[in-house]
Design an enzyme around this catalytic site. Structure first.
Site, mmCIF file in Angstrom:
data_model
loop_
_atom_site.group_PDB
_atom_site.id
_atom_site.type_symbol
_atom_site.label_atom_id
_atom_site.label_comp_id
_atom_site.label_asym_id
_atom_site.label_seq_id
_atom_site.Cartn_x
_atom_site.Cartn_y
_atom_site.Cartn_z
ATOM 1 N N ALA A 61 51.886 32.641 35.359
ATOM 2 C CA ALA A 61 52.069 31.082 35.193
ATOM 3 C C ALA A 61 50.606 30.456 35.286
ATOM 4 O O ALA A 61 50.097 29.845 34.285
ATOM 5 C CB ALA A 61 52.848 30.363 36.186
ATOM 6 N N GLU A 62 49.636 30.955 36.277
ATOM 7 C CA GLU A 62 48.604 30.329 36.206
ATOM 8 C C GLU A 62 47.560 30.895 35.327
ATOM 9 O O GLU A 62 46.683 30.210 34.689
ATOM 10 C CB GLU A 62 47.908 30.650 37.841
ATOM 11 C CG GLU A 62 46.569 30.063 37.722
ATOM 12 C CD GLU A 62 46.060 29.443 39.283
ATOM 13 O OE1 GLU A 62 44.807 28.962 39.371
ATOM 14 O OE2 GLU A 62 46.914 29.754 40.111
ATOM 15 N N THR A 63 47.518 32.009 34.655
ATOM 16 C CA THR A 63 46.971 32.515 33.554
ATOM 17 C C THR A 63 47.093 31.869 32.370
ATOM 18 O O THR A 63 46.351 31.173 31.863
ATOM 19 C CB THR A 63 47.216 34.121 33.564
ATOM 20 O OG1 THR A 63 46.737 34.820 34.693
ATOM 21 C CG2 THR A 63 46.305 34.451 32.331
ATOM 22 N N SER A 66 45.989 28.113 32.482
ATOM 23 C CA SER A 66 44.557 28.078 32.660
ATOM 24 C C SER A 66 43.970 28.256 31.182
ATOM 25 O O SER A 66 43.108 27.604 30.745
ATOM 26 C CB SER A 66 43.937 29.045 33.535
ATOM 27 O OG SER A 66 44.414 28.679 34.841
#
Length: 141
Positions: A61-63, A66
Site C-alpha cells: 500500500a505505501e509503495t 507513494s
C-alpha cells in the site's frame, strides 16, 4: 504540473537491491496520474501461520501510494509518507495480491490516496489510506 510516468527518477543501481519492495517481489504494473497498480506474491511474505503478513500489505500500500504521490508532485515537490492506515479484511494464503492506488486528494503540500488490495479472485484483502507530505527538497541519504 505532474510528470509523465516515464520521467520518474531512476534509483541508483547500488541501492536497488536494498529496497524492501524489491526483496518482497513487488512489481509495478500500471503507472498513471490517477491510478497506480502493483502486485506481490504471498509466498515469501507470510506471517508464521501461513497467511499474508499484514505488514506486507502495508508495504504494498505505501509503495503504490507513494509512487502515485510522486507522479503528481515531482519534479517541483518530493513526497514522503506522513500517515498510513490499513484495515485488513480477510487473509490470503497463496498466489498474488494486487493493489490499486487512486488519489483522494492532490494538493501542493499533501496528497492522500486510497489503496485497495485484492487477491486473485478479486476478494478485498485490505483497504489502506496513505497521506504524503510534499517537501521542497529531496531528503538526504
Amino acid at each position: 504540473m505532474p510528470i509523465d510516468p516515464s520521467q520518474l527518477p531512476e534509483m541508483s543501481p547500488d541501492m536497488a537491491a536494498e529496497q524492501l519492495a524489491t526483496r518482497m517481489g513487488l512489481e509495478l504494473v500500471t503507472l498513471e496520474l490517477d491510478r497506480v497498480v502493483g502486485q506481490m506474491p504471498v509466498a515469501g511474505n507470510r506471517q508464521p501461520y501461513g497467511l499474508l503478513h499484514g505488514g506486507a500489505s502495508a508495504v504494498l500500500a505505501e509503495t503504490l501510494g507513494s509512487v502515485l504521490a510522486a507522479l503528481n508532485a515531482l519534479p517541483e515537490r518530493f513526497p514522503v509518507g506522513l500517515e498510513l492506515a490499513c484495515t485488513h479484511h480477510r487473509s490470503a494464503t497463496e498466489g498474488r495480491v494486487i493493489g490499486t492506488a487512486r488519489p483522494l486528494h492532490v494538493g501542493r503540500s499533501t496528497s492522500t490516496s486510497e489503496i485497495v488490495i485484492v487477491d486473485e479472485q478479486d476478494r478485498r484483502i485490505c483497504t489502506a489510506k496513505l497521506t504524503c507530505l510534499h517537501r521542497d527538497t529531496r531528503p538526504q541519504i
